[in-house]
Design a protein around this motif. Structure first.
Motif, PDB file in Angstrom:
ATOM      1  N   ARG A 132      58.362  22.030  33.554  1.00 33.99           N
ATOM      2  CA  ARG A 132      58.573  23.331  34.195  1.00 33.99           C
ATOM      3  C   ARG A 132      57.824  24.435  33.464  1.00 33.99           C
ATOM      4  O   ARG A 132      57.229  25.320  34.088  1.00 33.99           O
ATOM      5  N   LYS A 133      57.862  24.395  32.132  1.00 33.82           N
ATOM      6  CA  LYS A 133      57.189  25.431  31.342  1.00 33.82           C
ATOM      7  C   LYS A 133      55.678  25.368  31.539  1.00 33.82           C
ATOM      8  O   LYS A 133      55.024  26.393  31.769  1.00 33.82           O
ATOM      9  N   VAL A 134      55.118  24.173  31.461  1.00 30.93           N
ATOM     10  CA  VAL A 134      53.672  24.019  31.639  1.00 30.93           C
ATOM     11  C   VAL A 134      53.259  24.445  33.039  1.00 30.93           C
ATOM     12  O   VAL A 134      52.278  25.185  33.223  1.00 30.93           O
ATOM     13  N   ASN A 135      54.004  24.000  34.035  1.00 35.21           N
ATOM     14  CA  ASN A 135      53.671  24.335  35.417  1.00 35.21           C
ATOM     15  C   ASN A 135      53.705  25.841  35.642  1.00 35.21           C
ATOM     16  O   ASN A 135      52.808  26.414  36.278  1.00 35.21           O
ATOM     17  N   GLY A 136      54.727  26.496  35.115  1.00 33.52           N
ATOM     18  CA  GLY A 136      54.825  27.946  35.261  1.00 33.52           C
ATOM     19  C   GLY A 136      53.693  28.676  34.568  1.00 33.52           C
ATOM     20  O   GLY A 136      53.111  29.621  35.116  1.00 33.52           O
ATOM     21  N   ASP A 137      53.372  28.250  33.354  1.00 34.99           N
ATOM     22  CA  ASP A 137      52.285  28.893  32.609  1.00 34.99           C
ATOM     23  C   ASP A 137      50.950  28.733  33.332  1.00 34.99           C
ATOM     24  O   ASP A 137      50.127  29.666  33.367  1.00 34.99           O
ATOM     25  N   LEU A 138      50.732  27.560  33.919  1.00 29.01           N
ATOM     26  CA  LEU A 138      49.457  27.323  34.600  1.00 29.01           C
ATOM     27  C   LEU A 138      49.366  28.094  35.911  1.00 29.01           C
ATOM     28  O   LEU A 138      48.269  28.484  36.326  1.00 29.01           O
ATOM     29  N   PHE A 139      50.491  28.343  36.565  1.00 30.50           N
ATOM     30  CA  PHE A 139      50.455  29.178  37.769  1.00 30.50           C
ATOM     31  C   PHE A 139      50.123  30.621  37.403  1.00 30.50           C
ATOM     32  O   PHE A 139      49.325  31.274  38.078  1.00 30.50           O
ATOM     33  N   GLU A 140      50.710  31.113  36.334  1.00 29.28           N
ATOM     34  CA  GLU A 140      50.370  32.460  35.870  1.00 29.28           C
ATOM     35  C   GLU A 140      48.871  32.561  35.592  1.00 29.28           C
ATOM     36  O   GLU A 140      48.210  33.527  36.000  1.00 29.28           O
ATOM     37  N   ARG A 141      48.342  31.571  34.901  1.00 32.01           N
ATOM     38  CA  ARG A 141      46.919  31.597  34.550  1.00 32.01           C
ATOM     39  C   ARG A 141      46.045  31.522  35.799  1.00 32.01           C
ATOM     40  O   ARG A 141      45.021  32.210  35.892  1.00 32.01           O
ATOM     41  N   LEU A 142      46.442  30.702  36.763  1.00 33.10           N
ATOM     42  CA  LEU A 142      45.672  30.587  38.006  1.00 33.10           C
ATOM     43  C   LEU A 142      45.586  31.930  38.719  1.00 33.10           C
ATOM     44  O   LEU A 142      44.504  32.336  39.171  1.00 33.10           O
ATOM     45  N   ILE A 143      46.696  32.630  38.827  1.00 32.53           N
ATOM     46  CA  ILE A 143      46.687  33.927  39.509  1.00 32.53           C
ATOM     47  C   ILE A 143      45.817  34.924  38.754  1.00 32.53           C
ATOM     48  O   ILE A 143      45.047  35.684  39.364  1.00 32.53           O
ATOM     49  N   ARG A 144      45.900  34.916  37.430  1.00 35.57           N
ATOM     50  CA  ARG A 144      45.040  35.829  36.662  1.00 35.57           C
ATOM     51  C   ARG A 144      43.567  35.508  36.875  1.00 35.57           C
ATOM     52  O   ARG A 144      42.735  36.416  37.025  1.00 35.57           O
ATOM     53  N   LEU A 145      43.217  34.234  36.893  1.00 31.73           N
ATOM     54  CA  LEU A 145      41.822  33.843  37.115  1.00 31.73           C
ATOM     55  C   LEU A 145      41.331  34.292  38.490  1.00 31.73           C
ATOM     56  O   LEU A 145      40.191  34.753  38.636  1.00 31.73           O
ATOM     57  N   LEU A 146      42.185  34.174  39.490  1.00 30.85           N
ATOM     58  CA  LEU A 146      41.795  34.586  40.842  1.00 30.85           C
ATOM     59  C   LEU A 146      41.623  36.100  40.927  1.00 30.85           C
ATOM     60  O   LEU A 146      40.694  36.591  41.580  1.00 30.85           O
ATOM     61  N   LEU A 147      42.502  36.838  40.279  1.00 31.95           N
ATOM     62  CA  LEU A 147      42.356  38.293  40.262  1.00 31.95           C
ATOM     63  C   LEU A 147      41.083  38.702  39.519  1.00 31.95           C
ATOM     64  O   LEU A 147      40.386  39.641  39.922  1.00 31.95           O
ATOM     65  N   GLN A 148      40.773  37.982  38.456  1.00 30.80           N
ATOM     66  CA  GLN A 148      39.528  38.256  37.735  1.00 30.80           C
ATOM     67  C   GLN A 148      38.313  37.928  38.592  1.00 30.80           C
ATOM     68  O   GLN A 148      37.282  38.606  38.506  1.00 30.80           O
ATOM     69  N   GLU A 149      38.427  36.885  39.428  1.00 38.06           N
ATOM     70  CA  GLU A 149      37.350  36.569  40.374  1.00 38.06           C
ATOM     71  C   GLU A 149      37.091  37.738  41.313  1.00 38.06           C
ATOM     72  O   GLU A 149      35.968  37.942  41.771  1.00 38.06           O
ATOM     73  N   MET A 150      38.143  38.491  41.608  1.00 40.52           N
ATOM     74  CA  MET A 150      38.016  39.663  42.473  1.00 40.52           C
ATOM     75  C   MET A 150      37.419  40.857  41.740  1.00 40.52           C
ATOM     76  O   MET A 150      37.151  41.891  42.340  1.00 40.52           O
ATOM     77  N   GLY A 151      37.241  40.721  40.436  1.00 42.60           N
ATOM     78  CA  GLY A 151      36.700  41.821  39.650  1.00 42.60           C
ATOM     79  C   GLY A 151      37.754  42.687  39.001  1.00 42.60           C
ATOM     80  O   GLY A 151      37.435  43.734  38.422  1.00 42.60           O
ATOM     81  N   ALA A 152      39.026  42.260  39.077  1.00 41.05           N
ATOM     82  CA  ALA A 152      40.105  43.045  38.482  1.00 41.05           C
ATOM     83  C   ALA A 152      40.183  42.786  36.978  1.00 41.05           C
ATOM     84  O   ALA A 152      39.958  41.665  36.514  1.00 41.05           O
ATOM     85  N   ASP A 153      40.518  43.822  36.229  1.00 41.75           N
ATOM     86  CA  ASP A 153      40.754  43.724  34.788  1.00 41.75           C
ATOM     87  C   ASP A 153      42.206  43.296  34.610  1.00 41.75           C
ATOM     88  O   ASP A 153      43.118  44.120  34.625  1.00 41.75           O
ATOM     89  N   CYS A 154      42.414  41.999  34.458  1.00 44.38           N
ATOM     90  CA  CYS A 154      43.762  41.439  34.524  1.00 44.38           C
ATOM     91  C   CYS A 154      44.034  40.556  33.311  1.00 44.38           C
ATOM     92  O   CYS A 154      43.254  39.654  33.005  1.00 44.38           O
ATOM     93  N   THR A 155      45.130  40.820  32.624  1.00 40.65           N
ATOM     94  CA  THR A 155      45.527  40.029  31.466  1.00 40.65           C
ATOM     95  C   THR A 155      47.043  39.845  31.490  1.00 40.65           C
ATOM     96  O   THR A 155      47.751  40.445  32.300  1.00 40.65           O
ATOM     97  N   ALA A 156      47.533  39.009  30.589  1.00 40.21           N
ATOM     98  CA  ALA A 156      48.956  38.970  30.262  1.00 40.21           C
ATOM     99  C   ALA A 156      49.117  39.679  28.927  1.00 40.21           C
ATOM    100  O   ALA A 156      48.168  39.783  28.150  1.00 40.21           O
TER     101      ALA A 156
END
Length: 305
Positions: A132-156
């Motif tokens: 559960r922890k790994v899956n959740g962390d990887l979903f967070e990372r996926l969304i950040r990567l997609l937002l960065q693909e859009m050109g957004a300055d996005c971090t955790a």
């Protein structure tokens, strides 16, 4: 790739650093499920959900519910993934997208993440918390990567929030960890929560916005992104399963009306009541709306609004 290799790969977060890493793993898993499953179990109450049952190498484990209306087959994924990456290129160039492209965004994100989650479901029962922890962390990372693909300055990261007395004098700072910190021109514009499910997490998202607003005297937008809100449930028949929802509509309505509404709530696998209920449908939308409609509006919102 064998199931053991897929599970070991999915359990290692270091394997997922770029969007291409998610795409490559998804290809491998989809190829495996074409012929490598023990069985596909159809949900008894919502038949477009299926559960993947693994063979002996996966301890005969049964996966989370998979929405077959969203989950691509290996063949369909290969056809659609190039269109998906082109859609993000088009968006950055300011081009409009059609309903087919919207649907593709939802389904690709869902498939990318569910291949990871379903692979982790083959881990032994004693490692379910790790999964559960790994899956959740990887979903967070996926969304950040997609937002960065859009050109957004996005971090955790951590936000230091000042706490002042009634006279305005600084007393101390308190720290809040957030999944998404989206900035524009150097200014923090959006705070976001990214979770695979709202189960046991819904209250915190609303309270985070309330506390931040009260402590800072601002109305900084807060958004929430969820993959889905369904889980497997047993039925009266042996080896027969259905799905149940983990979304709490009463809690959502109460917090929205009596505490503060969020500035965007997005799902990949949206539930029927989120579309049909008047209040819920006003505040909850599919995840394509974040990327296609709301992101730049939120980022261009004047500070302090």
């Amino acid at each position: 790739m064998k199931l053991a290799d897929l599970v070991n790969h999915a359990a290692n977060k270091q394997q997922f650093q770029q969007l291409s890493d998610y795409i490559d793993f998804c290809r491998q898993y989809l190829a495996f499920v074409e012929t490598g499953l023990q069985a596909r179990i159809v949900s008894q109450n919502e038949s477009y959900y299926q559960f993947f049952q693994y063979g002996v190498e996966g301890q005969y484990n049964i996966s989370r519910p998979i929405n077959t209306r969203l989950f691509y087959t290996a063949e369909s994924f290969e056809t659609m993934i190039s269109h998906f990456t082109q859609t993000f290129t088009d968006l950055k160039q300011g081009q409009r997208v059609d309903d087919e492209q919207r649907d593709r965004i939802i389904r690709i994100i869902y498939t990318l993440q569910q291949t990871i989650g379903a692979a982790l479901d083959a881990l032994p029962a004693g490692k379910s918390n790790q999964a559960r922890k790994v899956n959740g962390d990887l979903f967070e990372r996926l969304i950040r990567l997609l937002l960065q693909e859009m050109g957004a300055d996005c971090t955790a990261g951590v936000v230091q929030v000042p706490v002042k007395d009634d006279a305005g004098a600084l007393l101390f700072h308190t720290s809040y960890q957030h999944d998404l910190l989206i900035r524009h021109a150097g200014d923090l514009k959006v705070i976001g929560s990214v979770k695979t499910s709202s189960k046991d997490r819904l209250d915190k998202v609303f309270v985070d916005k309330f506390l931040y607003s009260r402590l800072t005297g601002t109305a900084l937008p807060h958004i929430a992104i969820f993959l889905n809100d369904v889980q497997r449930k047993k039925t009266k028949q042996e080896n027969s399963y259905g799905i149940s929802t983990t979304f709490l509509p009463g809690h959502f309505r109460a917090y929205t009306v009596k505490l503060n509404p969020l500035d965007g709530v997005y799902y990949c696998d949206i539930r029927p009541n989120m579309r049909e209920d008047a209040l819920l449908s006003t505040h909850i939308r599919t995840i394509d709306h974040l990327f296609l409609d709301d992101l730049w509006e939120l980022l261009n919102k004047p500070s302090g609004d």
